[in-house]
Scaffold this motif. Structure first.
Motif, PDB file in Angstrom:
ATOM      1  N   GLN A 165       7.126   0.448  -5.881  1.00  0.00           N
ATOM      2  CA  GLN A 165       6.934   0.394  -7.333  1.00  0.00           C
ATOM      3  C   GLN A 165       6.741  -1.023  -7.881  1.00  0.00           C
ATOM      4  O   GLN A 165       6.860  -1.235  -9.089  1.00  0.00           O
TER       5      GLN A 165
ATOM      6  N   TRP B  99      -3.270  -8.142  -4.832  1.00  0.00           N
ATOM      7  CA  TRP B  99      -2.675  -6.924  -5.379  1.00  0.00           C
ATOM      8  C   TRP B  99      -2.030  -7.161  -6.746  1.00  0.00           C
ATOM      9  O   TRP B  99      -1.449  -6.237  -7.319  1.00  0.00           O
TER      10      TRP B  99
ATOM     11  N   LYS C 285       3.001   4.392  -0.837  1.00  0.00           N
ATOM     12  CA  LYS C 285       2.999   5.248  -2.021  1.00  0.00           C
ATOM     13  C   LYS C 285       4.290   5.109  -2.828  1.00  0.00           C
ATOM     14  O   LYS C 285       4.283   5.279  -4.048  1.00  0.00           O
ATOM     15  N   ASN C 286       5.382   4.827  -2.140  1.00  0.00           N
ATOM     16  CA  ASN C 286       6.677   4.793  -2.812  1.00  0.00           C
ATOM     17  C   ASN C 286       7.032   3.431  -3.402  1.00  0.00           C
ATOM     18  O   ASN C 286       8.033   3.301  -4.098  1.00  0.00           O
TER      19      ASN C 286
ATOM     20  N   LEU D  61       0.822  -2.048 -10.653  1.00  0.00           N
ATOM     21  CA  LEU D  61       0.870  -0.593 -10.787  1.00  0.00           C
ATOM     22  C   LEU D  61      -0.457  -0.038 -11.278  1.00  0.00           C
ATOM     23  O   LEU D  61      -0.903   1.020 -10.830  1.00  0.00           O
TER      24      LEU D  61
ATOM     25  N   LYS E 113      -2.901  -0.244  -8.345  1.00  0.00           N
ATOM     26  CA  LYS E 113      -2.574   0.721  -7.296  1.00  0.00           C
ATOM     27  C   LYS E 113      -2.827   2.158  -7.756  1.00  0.00           C
ATOM     28  O   LYS E 113      -3.276   2.997  -6.975  1.00  0.00           O
ATOM     29  N   ASN E 114      -2.543   2.422  -9.019  1.00  0.00           N
ATOM     30  CA  ASN E 114      -2.704   3.773  -9.569  1.00  0.00           C
ATOM     31  C   ASN E 114      -3.563   3.702 -10.827  1.00  0.00           C
ATOM     32  O   ASN E 114      -3.021   3.634 -11.943  1.00  0.00           O
ATOM     33  N   PRO E 115      -4.874   3.698 -10.702  1.00  0.00           N
ATOM     34  CA  PRO E 115      -5.750   3.556 -11.861  1.00  0.00           C
ATOM     35  C   PRO E 115      -5.492   4.607 -12.946  1.00  0.00           C
ATOM     36  O   PRO E 115      -5.764   4.365 -14.126  1.00  0.00           O
ATOM     37  N   GLN E 116      -4.932   5.751 -12.547  1.00  0.00           N
ATOM     38  CA  GLN E 116      -4.690   6.806 -13.530  1.00  0.00           C
ATOM     39  C   GLN E 116      -3.694   6.368 -14.599  1.00  0.00           C
ATOM     40  O   GLN E 116      -3.732   6.870 -15.728  1.00  0.00           O
ATOM     41  N   THR E 117      -2.786   5.425 -14.253  1.00  0.00           N
ATOM     42  CA  THR E 117      -1.761   5.011 -15.215  1.00  0.00           C
ATOM     43  C   THR E 117      -2.366   4.323 -16.426  1.00  0.00           C
ATOM     44  O   THR E 117      -1.731   4.236 -17.470  1.00  0.00           O
ATOM     45  N   ARG E 118      -3.597   3.820 -16.306  1.00  0.00           N
ATOM     46  CA  ARG E 118      -4.236   3.177 -17.446  1.00  0.00           C
ATOM     47  C   ARG E 118      -4.466   4.155 -18.594  1.00  0.00           C
ATOM     48  O   ARG E 118      -4.607   3.766 -19.746  1.00  0.00           O
TER      49      ARG E 118
ATOM     50  N   ARG F 106       0.815  -1.218   0.000  1.00  0.00           N
ATOM     51  CA  ARG F 106       0.000   0.000   0.000  1.00  0.00           C
ATOM     52  C   ARG F 106       0.852   1.273   0.000  1.00  0.00           C
ATOM     53  O   ARG F 106       0.333   2.371  -0.220  1.00  0.00           O
TER      54      ARG F 106
END
Length: 355
Positions: free
Chosen positions: A124, A157, A121-122, A345, A348-353, A119
Protein backbone atom coordinates in the motif's frame (compact mmCIF):
# COMPACT_ATOMS: atom_id res chain seq x y z
CA UNK A 1 47.63 -0.30 26.90
CA UNK A 2 47.99 -1.35 23.22
CA UNK A 3 47.74 1.29 20.51
CA UNK A 4 44.24 1.71 19.02
CA UNK A 5 43.65 0.20 15.57
CA UNK A 6 43.61 3.09 13.13
CA UNK A 7 40.56 3.51 10.94
CA UNK A 8 38.36 1.22 13.05
CA UNK A 9 35.84 1.79 15.78
CA UNK A 10 35.89 -1.65 17.41
CA UNK A 11 39.36 -2.48 18.65
CA UNK A 12 39.14 -6.27 18.63
CA UNK A 13 37.12 -9.20 17.40
CA UNK A 14 34.19 -10.27 19.58
CA UNK A 15 33.04 -13.89 19.76
CA UNK A 16 29.66 -14.59 18.15
CA UNK A 17 27.45 -15.62 21.07
CA UNK A 18 25.50 -18.05 18.87
CA UNK A 19 28.61 -20.13 18.13
CA UNK A 20 30.12 -22.61 20.55
CA UNK A 21 33.46 -22.50 18.73
CA UNK A 22 35.36 -19.55 17.28
CA UNK A 23 38.25 -19.12 14.88
CA UNK A 24 41.33 -17.17 15.89
CA UNK A 25 44.70 -16.53 14.26
CA UNK A 26 47.42 -17.30 16.76
CA UNK A 27 50.05 -14.62 17.42
CA UNK A 28 52.69 -17.26 16.80
CA UNK A 29 51.37 -17.73 13.26
CA UNK A 30 51.30 -13.98 12.60
CA UNK A 31 54.86 -13.68 13.86
CA UNK A 32 55.88 -16.58 11.60
CA UNK A 33 54.32 -14.86 8.56
CA UNK A 34 56.12 -11.62 9.30
CA UNK A 35 59.40 -13.43 9.87
CA UNK A 36 59.01 -14.99 6.41
CA UNK A 37 58.64 -11.54 4.86
CA UNK A 38 54.83 -11.48 4.51
CA UNK A 39 53.10 -8.74 6.48
CA UNK A 40 49.77 -10.04 7.76
CA UNK A 41 47.05 -7.57 6.77
CA UNK A 42 44.73 -7.59 9.77
CA UNK A 43 42.74 -4.51 8.79
CA UNK A 44 41.39 -5.30 5.31
CA UNK A 45 37.70 -5.00 4.41
CA UNK A 46 36.03 -7.92 2.60
CA UNK A 47 32.88 -7.61 0.48
CA UNK A 48 30.75 -10.73 0.30
CA UNK A 49 27.81 -11.20 -2.06
CA UNK A 50 24.63 -12.54 -0.47
CA UNK A 51 21.32 -13.30 -2.16
CA UNK A 52 18.36 -12.71 0.19
CA UNK A 53 14.85 -13.61 -0.88
CA UNK A 54 13.36 -10.39 0.51
CA UNK A 55 14.66 -6.86 0.86
CA UNK A 56 11.99 -4.73 2.55
CA UNK A 57 11.68 -5.56 6.25
CA UNK A 58 8.81 -4.94 8.66
CA UNK A 59 9.99 -3.01 11.75
CA UNK A 60 8.23 -3.99 14.97
CA UNK A 61 10.02 -1.66 17.40
CA UNK A 62 7.85 1.26 18.60
CA UNK A 63 10.96 3.37 19.33
CA UNK A 64 12.47 3.95 15.89
CA UNK A 65 9.76 5.85 14.02
CA UNK A 66 9.54 3.67 10.92
CA UNK A 67 7.38 0.79 9.76
CA UNK A 68 9.56 -0.62 6.97
CA UNK A 69 13.30 -0.55 6.35
CA UNK A 70 15.65 -1.67 3.59
CA UNK A 71 19.38 -2.25 3.85
CA UNK A 72 21.49 -2.83 0.71
CA UNK A 73 24.43 -3.79 2.95
CA UNK A 74 24.86 -5.69 6.22
CA UNK A 75 27.83 -4.67 8.29
CA UNK A 76 29.21 -1.16 7.91
CA UNK A 77 32.69 0.09 7.14
CA UNK A 78 31.97 3.41 8.83
CA UNK A 79 32.96 1.71 12.07
CA UNK A 80 30.85 3.75 14.52
CA UNK A 81 31.76 2.19 17.83
CA UNK A 82 28.32 2.72 19.41
CA UNK A 83 26.29 1.27 16.50
CA UNK A 84 23.31 -0.80 17.64
CA UNK A 85 23.40 -2.74 14.34
CA UNK A 86 26.59 -4.54 15.38
CA UNK A 87 24.58 -7.16 17.27
CA UNK A 88 22.64 -8.11 14.12
CA UNK A 89 25.86 -9.17 12.37
CA UNK A 90 25.89 -12.25 14.57
CA UNK A 91 22.81 -13.60 12.77
CA UNK A 92 24.90 -13.71 9.59
CA UNK A 93 27.61 -15.74 11.30
CA UNK A 94 30.03 -12.91 12.16
CA UNK A 95 31.12 -11.08 15.28
CA UNK A 96 29.83 -7.69 16.41
CA UNK A 97 33.32 -6.21 16.75
CA UNK A 98 35.87 -5.95 13.95
CA UNK A 99 33.89 -8.45 11.83
CA UNK A 100 31.08 -5.90 11.57
CA UNK A 101 33.47 -3.40 9.94
CA UNK A 102 35.64 -5.82 7.95
CA UNK A 103 33.04 -8.20 6.49
CA UNK A 104 30.42 -6.31 4.51
CA UNK A 105 27.58 -8.35 3.04
CA UNK A 106 26.38 -6.97 -0.28
CA UNK A 107 22.84 -7.46 -1.65
CA UNK A 108 23.33 -6.93 -5.37
CA UNK A 109 19.83 -8.20 -6.11
CA UNK A 110 18.27 -5.52 -3.90
CA UNK A 111 16.87 -3.41 -6.79
CA UNK A 112 15.09 -6.43 -8.30
CA UNK A 113 13.66 -7.43 -4.91
CA UNK A 114 12.51 -3.87 -4.29
CA UNK A 115 10.62 -3.71 -7.56
CA UNK A 116 8.98 -7.05 -6.81
CA UNK A 117 7.76 -5.57 -3.54
CA UNK A 118 6.37 -2.46 -5.20
CA UNK A 119 4.54 -4.61 -7.75
CA UNK A 120 2.91 -6.68 -5.02
CA UNK A 121 -0.89 -6.46 -4.98
CA UNK A 122 -0.96 -6.12 -1.20
CA UNK A 123 1.62 -3.35 -0.90
CA UNK A 124 0.00 0.00 0.00
CA UNK A 125 2.91 2.38 -0.48
CA UNK A 126 4.10 2.87 3.09
CA UNK A 127 7.37 4.80 3.40
CA UNK A 128 10.44 2.57 3.15
CA UNK A 129 13.42 3.84 5.13
CA UNK A 130 16.86 3.07 3.76
CA UNK A 131 19.52 2.41 6.40
CA UNK A 132 17.27 1.25 9.17
CA UNK A 133 20.21 -0.95 10.15
CA UNK A 134 23.43 -0.02 8.30
CA UNK A 135 24.31 2.99 6.17
CA UNK A 136 23.17 2.72 2.55
CA UNK A 137 25.87 5.25 1.55
CA UNK A 138 28.87 3.56 3.12
CA UNK A 139 32.10 3.60 1.03
CA UNK A 140 31.40 0.58 -1.23
CA UNK A 141 28.22 2.27 -2.51
CA UNK A 142 30.42 4.63 -4.53
CA UNK A 143 31.44 1.65 -6.68
CA UNK A 144 28.35 -0.61 -6.63
CA UNK A 145 25.57 2.03 -6.77
CA UNK A 146 22.96 -0.32 -5.29
CA UNK A 147 21.29 2.49 -3.37
CA UNK A 148 21.17 4.69 -6.48
CA UNK A 149 19.54 1.89 -8.48
CA UNK A 150 16.94 1.49 -5.75
CA UNK A 151 16.21 5.23 -5.78
CA UNK A 152 15.70 5.06 -9.54
CA UNK A 153 13.09 2.35 -9.03
CA UNK A 154 11.38 4.33 -6.28
CA UNK A 155 11.24 7.38 -8.54
CA UNK A 156 9.88 5.26 -11.38
CA UNK A 157 7.05 4.10 -9.12
CA UNK A 158 6.70 7.50 -7.39
CA UNK A 159 7.08 5.77 -4.04
CA UNK A 160 7.92 7.55 -0.72
CA UNK A 161 11.34 6.87 0.79
CA UNK A 162 13.25 7.94 3.87
CA UNK A 163 17.06 7.92 4.01
CA UNK A 164 19.32 7.77 7.06
CA UNK A 165 23.01 8.43 6.44
CA UNK A 166 26.14 10.13 7.72
CA UNK A 167 27.96 10.09 4.39
CA UNK A 168 28.23 13.02 1.97
CA UNK A 169 28.06 10.46 -0.87
CA UNK A 170 24.31 11.10 -0.84
CA UNK A 171 25.01 14.23 -2.91
CA UNK A 172 25.92 12.00 -5.84
CA UNK A 173 22.21 11.23 -6.12
CA UNK A 174 21.06 14.84 -5.87
CA UNK A 175 19.38 14.59 -9.27
CA UNK A 176 17.10 11.78 -8.10
CA UNK A 177 16.47 13.37 -4.71
CA UNK A 178 15.33 16.64 -6.32
CA UNK A 179 12.79 14.80 -8.48
CA UNK A 180 11.53 12.80 -5.50
CA UNK A 181 11.30 15.91 -3.35
CA UNK A 182 9.26 17.76 -5.97
CA UNK A 183 6.53 15.15 -5.38
CA UNK A 184 7.00 15.07 -1.58
CA UNK A 185 8.43 11.56 -1.78
CA UNK A 186 11.69 11.84 0.17
CA UNK A 187 12.98 12.87 3.56
CA UNK A 188 16.65 12.71 4.58
CA UNK A 189 17.88 12.05 8.11
CA UNK A 190 21.48 13.18 8.34
CA UNK A 191 23.45 11.91 11.33
CA UNK A 192 25.65 14.58 12.93
CA UNK A 193 26.73 13.59 16.42
CA UNK A 194 29.33 16.29 17.01
CA UNK A 195 30.83 19.49 15.63
CA UNK A 196 34.30 18.33 16.69
CA UNK A 197 36.38 16.58 14.04
CA UNK A 198 38.53 15.02 16.75
CA UNK A 199 35.46 13.44 18.36
CA UNK A 200 34.23 12.27 14.95
CA UNK A 201 37.52 10.53 14.19
CA UNK A 202 37.35 8.59 17.44
CA UNK A 203 33.64 7.70 17.34
CA UNK A 204 33.04 7.27 13.60
CA UNK A 205 36.44 6.67 11.98
CA UNK A 206 35.43 6.06 8.33
CA UNK A 207 32.53 8.46 8.01
CA UNK A 208 32.40 11.78 6.19
CA UNK A 209 34.10 14.65 8.02
CA UNK A 210 31.99 17.08 10.03
CA UNK A 211 32.81 19.80 7.50
CA UNK A 212 31.48 17.66 4.64
CA UNK A 213 28.38 16.67 6.57
CA UNK A 214 27.50 20.28 7.29
CA UNK A 215 28.10 21.09 3.63
CA UNK A 216 25.83 18.17 2.67
CA UNK A 217 23.09 19.52 4.93
CA UNK A 218 23.28 22.95 3.33
CA UNK A 219 23.28 21.65 -0.25
CA UNK A 220 20.30 19.37 0.37
CA UNK A 221 18.38 22.16 2.08
CA UNK A 222 19.23 24.65 -0.67
CA UNK A 223 17.69 22.18 -3.14
CA UNK A 224 14.43 21.96 -1.16
CA UNK A 225 15.11 18.46 0.10
CA UNK A 226 13.82 18.18 3.69
CA UNK A 227 16.60 17.24 6.12
CA UNK A 228 16.26 16.29 9.75
CA UNK A 229 19.51 16.02 11.71
CA UNK A 230 20.00 13.03 13.99
CA UNK A 231 22.13 13.75 17.05
CA UNK A 232 22.20 10.06 17.73
CA UNK A 233 23.51 9.07 20.07
CA UNK A 234 24.21 11.64 22.74
CA UNK A 235 27.02 10.23 24.86
CA UNK A 236 27.50 11.74 28.34
CA UNK A 237 30.80 13.58 28.84
CA UNK A 238 31.69 13.06 25.20
CA UNK A 239 29.27 15.05 23.03
CA UNK A 240 26.52 15.93 25.52
CA UNK A 241 27.88 19.46 25.95
CA UNK A 242 27.33 20.16 22.23
CA UNK A 243 23.53 20.07 22.13
CA UNK A 244 22.95 23.84 21.99
CA UNK A 245 25.74 24.75 19.54
CA UNK A 246 24.95 21.79 17.28
CA UNK A 247 21.23 22.57 17.03
CA UNK A 248 22.05 26.24 16.38
CA UNK A 249 24.48 25.35 13.59
CA UNK A 250 22.28 22.85 11.75
CA UNK A 251 19.26 25.15 12.03
CA UNK A 252 21.27 27.89 10.32
CA UNK A 253 22.10 25.47 7.50
CA UNK A 254 18.49 24.50 6.88
CA UNK A 255 17.61 21.47 9.04
CA UNK A 256 13.88 21.42 9.76
CA UNK A 257 14.23 19.34 12.92
CA UNK A 258 16.74 17.63 15.21
CA UNK A 259 16.11 14.23 16.77
CA UNK A 260 18.23 12.56 19.43
CA UNK A 261 18.79 9.35 21.33
CA UNK A 262 20.86 8.63 24.42
CA UNK A 263 23.50 5.99 23.81
CA UNK A 264 22.57 2.46 24.85
CA UNK A 265 25.05 -0.40 24.89
CA UNK A 266 22.99 -3.52 24.32
CA UNK A 267 24.32 -7.00 23.83
CA UNK A 268 27.96 -7.14 22.87
CA UNK A 269 28.18 -3.41 22.15
CA UNK A 270 28.86 -2.80 25.85
CA UNK A 271 32.01 -4.91 25.69
CA UNK A 272 33.11 -3.27 22.43
CA UNK A 273 32.46 0.26 23.71
CA UNK A 274 34.23 -0.30 27.04
CA UNK A 275 37.29 -1.71 25.29
CA UNK A 276 37.29 1.27 22.90
CA UNK A 277 36.86 3.83 25.69
CA UNK A 278 39.78 2.56 27.76
CA UNK A 279 42.05 2.42 24.71
CA UNK A 280 41.16 5.77 23.12
CA UNK A 281 40.44 8.00 26.13
CA UNK A 282 41.60 6.23 29.30
CA UNK A 283 41.40 9.41 31.37
CA UNK A 284 37.64 9.81 30.75
CA UNK A 285 36.51 6.23 30.27
CA UNK A 286 35.20 5.63 33.81
CA UNK A 287 33.25 8.89 33.89
CA UNK A 288 31.65 8.24 30.50
CA UNK A 289 30.65 4.68 31.37
CA UNK A 290 29.27 5.64 34.78
CA UNK A 291 27.12 8.42 33.33
CA UNK A 292 25.80 6.13 30.59
CA UNK A 293 24.81 3.65 33.29
CA UNK A 294 23.15 6.46 35.25
CA UNK A 295 20.86 7.05 32.26
CA UNK A 296 19.77 3.39 32.17
CA UNK A 297 18.98 2.44 35.75
CA UNK A 298 22.59 1.66 36.67
CA UNK A 299 23.28 -0.63 33.69
CA UNK A 300 24.97 -0.12 30.33
CA UNK A 301 22.45 -2.50 28.81
CA UNK A 302 18.83 -1.40 28.37
CA UNK A 303 16.38 -3.20 26.05
CA UNK A 304 13.10 -1.81 27.37
CA UNK A 305 10.79 -0.23 24.82
CA UNK A 306 10.04 3.37 25.68
CA UNK A 307 13.15 4.02 27.80
CA UNK A 308 16.03 2.40 25.92
CA UNK A 309 16.42 5.28 23.43
CA UNK A 310 15.62 8.18 25.79
CA UNK A 311 17.06 6.98 29.08
CA UNK A 312 15.75 7.76 32.54
CA UNK A 313 16.86 9.51 35.71
CA UNK A 314 18.14 12.99 36.47
CA UNK A 315 20.94 13.13 33.91
CA UNK A 316 18.74 11.89 31.05
CA UNK A 317 16.09 14.45 32.04
CA UNK A 318 18.71 17.21 31.88
CA UNK A 319 19.75 16.16 28.38
CA UNK A 320 16.11 16.09 27.21
CA UNK A 321 15.46 19.53 28.73
CA UNK A 322 18.54 20.96 27.02
CA UNK A 323 17.42 19.57 23.65
CA UNK A 324 13.92 20.97 24.16
CA UNK A 325 15.38 24.40 24.92
CA UNK A 326 17.69 24.25 21.89
CA UNK A 327 14.86 23.33 19.51
CA UNK A 328 12.58 26.01 20.93
CA UNK A 329 15.30 28.62 20.52
CA UNK A 330 16.68 27.73 17.11
CA UNK A 331 14.06 25.63 15.27
CA UNK A 332 11.08 27.91 15.14
CA UNK A 333 9.64 26.83 11.80
CA UNK A 334 7.60 23.65 12.03
CA UNK A 335 6.85 21.45 9.05
CA UNK A 336 5.25 18.10 8.42
CA UNK A 337 7.48 15.12 7.69
CA UNK A 338 4.63 13.06 6.22
CA UNK A 339 5.40 11.84 2.71
CA UNK A 340 2.86 11.36 -0.09
CA UNK A 341 1.89 7.83 -1.16
CA UNK A 342 -0.98 8.91 -3.42
CA UNK A 343 1.24 9.14 -6.53
CA UNK A 344 2.30 5.51 -6.11
CA UNK A 345 -1.23 4.27 -5.47
CA UNK A 346 -2.58 6.13 -8.50
CA UNK A 347 0.19 4.77 -10.70
CA UNK A 348 -0.29 1.24 -9.43
CA UNK A 349 -4.10 1.34 -9.52
CA UNK A 350 -5.27 3.77 -12.22
CA UNK A 351 -8.88 3.09 -11.24
CA UNK A 352 -8.38 5.02 -7.98
CA UNK A 353 -8.19 8.25 -9.98
CA UNK A 354 -11.94 7.95 -10.52
CA UNK A 355 -12.44 8.51 -6.79
Amino acid sequence: MPEPIKGRGAQRAIHNRFFELQHEVLDEYLNFCEAEGEVADKNRTKYIDVFPKTFVNKVSSPDVGMSYSANPYQGCEHGCVYCYARNSHQYWGYGAGLDFERNILVKKNAPELLEQKLRSKNWQGETIVFSGNTDCYQPIERKLEITRKCLQILLKWKHPVGIITKNSLILRDLDLLKELSALNLVSVNLSITSLSEETRRLLEPRTASIKNRLKTLQILSDNNIPVRVMMAPIIPSLNSHEILPLVKKVAELGAYDVAFTIVRLNGQIAEIFKDWAYKTMPDRAEKILNQIAECHGGSLNDSRFGTRMRGEGTYAAQLKATMTLAKKKYLKEKRSSTLDSSHYLALKNPQTRLF
